[in-house]
Scaffold this active site. Structure first.
Site, PDB file in Angstrom:
ATOM      1  N   SER A 120       8.167  -1.300 -10.572  1.00  0.00           N
ATOM      2  CA  SER A 120       6.785  -0.857 -10.386  1.00  0.00           C
ATOM      3  C   SER A 120       5.882  -2.039  -9.990  1.00  0.00           C
ATOM      4  O   SER A 120       6.126  -2.683  -8.979  1.00  0.00           O
ATOM      5  CB  SER A 120       6.302  -0.140 -11.657  1.00  0.00           C
ATOM      6  N   ASP A 175       9.009  10.737  -8.753  1.00  0.00           N
ATOM      7  CA  ASP A 175       8.120   9.747  -9.381  1.00  0.00           C
ATOM      8  C   ASP A 175       6.668  10.230  -9.309  1.00  0.00           C
ATOM      9  O   ASP A 175       6.105  10.348  -8.219  1.00  0.00           O
ATOM     10  CB  ASP A 175       8.266   8.404  -8.649  1.00  0.00           C
ATOM     11  N   HIS A 209       9.361   8.071 -12.945  1.00  0.00           N
ATOM     12  CA  HIS A 209       8.997   6.651 -12.884  1.00  0.00           C
ATOM     13  C   HIS A 209       9.763   5.897 -13.958  1.00  0.00           C
ATOM     14  O   HIS A 209       9.211   5.472 -14.990  1.00  0.00           O
ATOM     15  CB  HIS A 209       7.485   6.495 -13.061  1.00  0.00           C
TER      16      HIS A 209
END
Length: 233
Positions: A120, A175, A209
């Site tokens: 991320s 995600d 995610h």
């Protein structure tokens, strides 16, 4: 620690090599996290000659989260591909990671035996750092992320030593935080900046995610390919 203290040395969770470390993976966590969880994940990917370094980001107020103070490599204003970005903070954080790479070089591991990666926000920083450093790296692992300051390239990467570096980019197609389409746009942009023949984009069906056992297995294979034993272990 505030955002202006990114120049201070980073603390990190470290998974030492089982034998002599002749290669290293520096992996950067995501927003609000720490290096501990990723260090635990890499414990399961033990490769005898590879040392894993999972630094902890300093705490700072994050605009995206109502200025709450949390571990963050730089400020985030929004998660839209056209959102304004914390250019000064991204560049400052990148210099801190370059210093961390240099510290490992001083410890005896050459930069071309160092793989940079992240998840991320950490993945975003790893891509930016690899494209702007003069340190030749073994490659990059970029998970569930995006290319920050993407409009400043290719100028920012004109002198990069890593045009031919192998890149493994991974993204779940479910995600809800960093949209899968951002990952695909990043892939397209990256392939104009590095050798597309050395670029791999893996899609994980139904993955949100986060990471998954299949993704971690793919990462292990990538590490083995880019950081093989050098015969000095």
């Amino acid at each position: 620690m505030c955002g202006n203290n990114m120049s201070a040395p980073l603390s990190a969770s470290i998974v030492p090599a089982a034998r002599k470390a002749t290669a290293a993976v520096i992996f950067l966590h995501g927003l609000g996290d720490s290096g501990h969880g990723w260090a635990e994940s890499f414990e399961g990917l033990r490769i005898q000659h590879v040392k894993y370094i999972c630094p902890h980001a300093p705490a700072m107020p994050v605009t995206l989260n109502m200025r709450m103070v949390m571990p963050s490599w730089f400020d985030i204003y929004g998660l839209d591909f056209s959102s304004s970005e914390d250019e000064a903070g991204i560049k400052r954080a990148s210099e801190t990671i370059k210093a961390l790479i240099e510290q490992e070089v001083k410890n005896g591991i050459p930069s071309h035996r160092i793989l940079l990666g992240g998840f991320s926000q950490g993945g975003a920083l790893s891509l930016y750092t690899a494209l702007t450093t003069q340190q030749k790296l073994a490659g990059v692992v970029a998970l569930s992320c995006w290319l920050p300051l993407h409009n400043t390239f290719p100028q920012a990467s004109a002198n990069s030593a890593n045009k031919d570096m192998p890149v493994l980019q991974c993204h779940g197609n479910a995600d809800p935080i960093v949209n899968y389409s951002f990952g695909k746009m990043t892939e397209g942009r990256m392939k104009t900046l590095v050798n597309p023949d050395n670029y791999t984009f893996n899609t994980y069906q139904g993955l949100a995610h986060s990471s998954s056992p299949k993704e971690m297995d793919d990462i292990k294979h990538f590490i083995l390919k880019t950081l093989p034993p050098d015969g000095n272990e």
